[in-house]
Design a protein around this motif. Structure first.
Motif, PDB file in Angstrom:
ATOM      1  N   LEU A   1     -75.415 -46.902  13.484  1.00  0.00           N
ATOM      2  CA  LEU A   1     -76.180 -45.917  12.712  1.00  0.00           C
ATOM      3  C   LEU A   1     -76.227 -44.572  13.433  1.00  0.00           C
ATOM      4  O   LEU A   1     -76.152 -43.515  12.797  1.00  0.00           O
TER       5      LEU A   1
ATOM      6  N   ARG B   1     -73.223 -42.543  12.900  1.00  0.00           N
ATOM      7  CA  ARG B   1     -73.164 -42.003  11.541  1.00  0.00           C
ATOM      8  C   ARG B   1     -74.266 -40.978  11.292  1.00  0.00           C
ATOM      9  O   ARG B   1     -74.564 -40.645  10.149  1.00  0.00           O
ATOM     10  N   ASP B   2     -74.883 -40.510  12.383  1.00  0.00           N
ATOM     11  CA  ASP B   2     -75.917 -39.478  12.320  1.00  0.00           C
ATOM     12  C   ASP B   2     -77.191 -39.966  11.646  1.00  0.00           C
ATOM     13  O   ASP B   2     -77.967 -39.176  11.131  1.00  0.00           O
ATOM     14  N   ARG B   3     -77.435 -41.277  11.676  1.00  0.00           N
ATOM     15  CA  ARG B   3     -78.709 -41.825  11.211  1.00  0.00           C
ATOM     16  C   ARG B   3     -79.606 -42.023  12.428  1.00  0.00           C
ATOM     17  O   ARG B   3     -80.017 -43.119  12.779  1.00  0.00           O
TER      18      ARG B   3
ATOM     19  N   VAL C   1     -83.382 -43.616  12.105  1.00  0.00           N
ATOM     20  CA  VAL C   1     -83.382 -45.057  11.869  1.00  0.00           C
ATOM     21  C   VAL C   1     -82.926 -45.802  13.122  1.00  0.00           C
ATOM     22  O   VAL C   1     -83.493 -46.842  13.493  1.00  0.00           O
TER      23      VAL C   1
END
Length: 259
Positions: free
Chosen positions: A66, A69-71, A74
């Protein structure tokens, strides 16, 4: 060994075919099998599911994907949850290789730009950290701040590796060792061992009171050495006639104490 992310300050080169990251489920299954193989107290996979460090490893595998993926929020939330349950603090940006074994896991800290190779063993209270914000804030954007650990490295209990240093393959960092520079492959970085010297002799208790003899020198002082009453303490009254010589019978009144 996994390739660093470009955000770590190192270009991400294509990994060889045999070293490319595997699927998430296969990686999680491999983590479980690694615990069974390396922890002598674990008999089967059911017990391995209750290993204290396994939730941190599994949550990091998810959080790291995550994070890439630049999350970020979270990902950090998952690792905050892992820290609360296991005491292991791994930044989601850190790169962990295959078959990394975290034994016990309590108080393990791995920073954002750290890279850990394959088959690494990490004991509790290990820190892979930076040297401090007062230096890291002056680094260029994306520059690495944390260590790179090679393959098959053993990090002993309480070992601390700080800064953008490199620990070579098959090296051993001993318990309580502090590493601030590069460690060559196969080297040993061991902390000084405390010398053990004989201590003073332990006095043996006197059990003479059990044999009917007076207890002297085993906690009770002789009468001549007993301390005087403390200030404000009323001394116990003497018994009548104690400390006086006996009087002769039938004497004069003065001799008998009569006026």
């Amino acid at each position: 060994m996994y390739q660093p992310h470009p955000a770590h300050g190192c270009p991400a080169e294509p990994a060889p075919r045999g070293d490319r990251p595997r699927g998430l489920l296969r990686t999680l299954e491999e983590d479980l099998r690694t615990i069974v193989e390396r922890d002598p107290s674990i008999r089967n996979r059911r017990e391995a599911l209750l290993h204290p460090a396994l939730p941190a490893m599994w949550l990091h595998r998810v959080a790291h994907r995550l994070y890439r993926r630049d999350r970020r929020l979270v990902a950090r939330s998952l690792m905050l949850l892992a820290r609360g349950f296991t005491g292991v603090e791994i930044h989601p940006g850190a790169v962990l290789g295959r078959r990394v074994f975290v034994d016990h896991g309590s108080a393990v800290v791995i920073g954002e730009t750290a890279v850990v190779g394959d088959d690494v063993t990490i004991y509790h209270q290990v820190t892979l950290g930076a040297v401090g914000w007062w230096r890291d804030n002056r680094r260029a954007g994306g520059e690495r701040r944390h260590p790179v650990i090679g393959d098959r490295v053993v990090l002993g209990v309480g070992a601390t590796v700080l800064g953008p240093v490199h620990v070579g393959d098959d090296a051993v960092i001993g318990a309580r060792a502090l590493v601030l520079g590069d460690v060559p492959a196969g080297a040993r970085a061991l902390a000084p061992v405390r010398a053990v010297s004989p201590g003073p002799p332990v006095p043996r208790p006197d059990h003479s009171h059990a044999e009917g003899r007076p207890l002297v020198g085993a906690g009770a002082a002789p009468a001549a050495e007993r301390p005087s009453p403390r200030r404000g303490q009323v001394p116990r009254p003497a018994r009548p006639g104690a400390g006086h010589a006996p009087q002769a019978r039938g004497g004069t009144g003065e001799a008998a104490g009569m006026t």
